[in-house]
Design a protein around this motif. Structure first.
Motif, mmCIF file in Angstrom:
data_model
loop_
_atom_site.group_PDB
_atom_site.id
_atom_site.type_symbol
_atom_site.label_atom_id
_atom_site.label_comp_id
_atom_site.label_asym_id
_atom_site.label_seq_id
_atom_site.Cartn_x
_atom_site.Cartn_y
_atom_site.Cartn_z
ATOM 1 N N PHE A 56 0.831 -1.197 0.000
ATOM 2 C CA PHE A 56 0.000 0.000 0.000
ATOM 3 C C PHE A 56 0.867 1.248 0.000
ATOM 4 O O PHE A 56 1.963 1.267 0.565
ATOM 5 C CB PHE A 56 -0.910 0.007 1.242
ATOM 6 C CG PHE A 56 -1.877 -1.130 1.246
ATOM 7 C CD1 PHE A 56 -3.125 -0.987 0.673
ATOM 8 C CD2 PHE A 56 -1.523 -2.354 1.794
ATOM 9 C CE1 PHE A 56 -4.016 -2.051 0.662
ATOM 10 C CE2 PHE A 56 -2.404 -3.427 1.781
ATOM 11 C CZ PHE A 56 -3.654 -3.270 1.203
ATOM 12 N N HIS A 57 0.358 2.304 -0.644
ATOM 13 C CA HIS A 57 0.994 3.621 -0.590
ATOM 14 C C HIS A 57 0.815 4.187 0.818
ATOM 15 O O HIS A 57 0.005 3.682 1.612
ATOM 16 C CB HIS A 57 0.354 4.574 -1.607
ATOM 17 C CG HIS A 57 0.607 4.200 -3.025
ATOM 18 N ND1 HIS A 57 1.808 4.393 -3.661
ATOM 19 C CD2 HIS A 57 -0.210 3.621 -3.949
ATOM 20 C CE1 HIS A 57 1.726 3.971 -4.902
ATOM 21 N NE2 HIS A 57 0.511 3.494 -5.106
ATOM 22 N N ALA A 58 1.544 5.246 1.121
ATOM 23 C CA ALA A 58 1.462 5.872 2.440
ATOM 24 C C ALA A 58 0.034 6.321 2.761
ATOM 25 O O ALA A 58 -0.368 6.328 3.927
ATOM 26 C CB ALA A 58 2.417 7.061 2.515
ATOM 27 N N ASP A 59 -0.752 6.690 1.728
ATOM 28 C CA ASP A 59 -2.124 7.134 1.954
ATOM 29 C C ASP A 59 -3.110 5.971 2.095
ATOM 30 O O ASP A 59 -4.316 6.177 2.210
ATOM 31 C CB ASP A 59 -2.576 8.073 0.840
ATOM 32 C CG ASP A 59 -2.609 7.405 -0.524
ATOM 33 O OD1 ASP A 59 -2.352 6.179 -0.627
ATOM 34 O OD2 ASP A 59 -2.891 8.113 -1.511
ATOM 35 N N GLY A 60 -2.595 4.726 2.054
ATOM 36 C CA GLY A 60 -3.437 3.559 2.244
ATOM 37 C C GLY A 60 -3.993 2.953 0.968
ATOM 38 O O GLY A 60 -4.623 1.902 0.997
#
Length: 162
Positions: A56-60
């Motif tokens: 997942f990216h840092a933003d979820g």
């Protein structure tokens, strides 16, 4: 040291099954999710894909890999290409156009008088004017566009990012 020879080819699918699969894979590039992989003047067959990575990216938001695998031309196929774009969004949006560009550059000779024998054409990226190039130049363009996240496999070579 012993040199191993490959086994002779064996047909594993019936001719009827091959015809049915070819029709389905052609439908992907003519009318389905892989229309951006269509090779003008030669046609193409293939399959798009978007694979979940479990990351997942840092933003979820999930991280996907986008891919397209296909062959061209439709009559007497000569070139098999698999394109994988790590961190891509959609095989049809990102990997399929790379397939078409590379296949076009490999298969379609240029006709203008100022072109040398052996020059090839590829469609310009994202609607740009066509430019002269061969397979190597088209692959170089795409590996610069998506570094280091693109991997291109052909029945002739492998080119990959980091």
């Amino acid at each position: 040291v012993r040199k191993l020879e490959p086994d002779p080819p064996v047909q594993v699918l019936s001719p009827d099954t091959c015809r049915q699969l070819t029709f389905m894979l052609e439908a992907v590039t003519r009318w389905g999710t892989g229309t951006r992989a269509w090779v003008d003047g030669a046609g193409s067959c293939g399959k798009t894909g978007t694979a979940e990575t479990g990351l997942f990216h840092a933003d979820g938001k999930p991280i996907y890999h986008a891919w397209f695998a296909g062959f061209t031309p439709l009559s007497e196929p000569q070139l098999v290409i698999v394109v994988l774009v790590e961190g891509g969004i959609s095989g049809g949006l990102e990997a399929a156009p790379v397939f078409a560009e590379i296949a076009t550059g490999r298969l379609m000779p240029l006709r203008p008088a100022d072109c040398k024998a052996g020059d090839r054409v590829r469609r310009g990226a994202h609607g740009a004017k066509p430019t002269e190039c061969g397979l190597k130049e088209a692959i170089d363009f795409w590996t610069r566009t998506f570094p280091p996240a693109i991997h291109i496999y052909t029945n002739e070579s492998f080119y990959g990012g980091g």
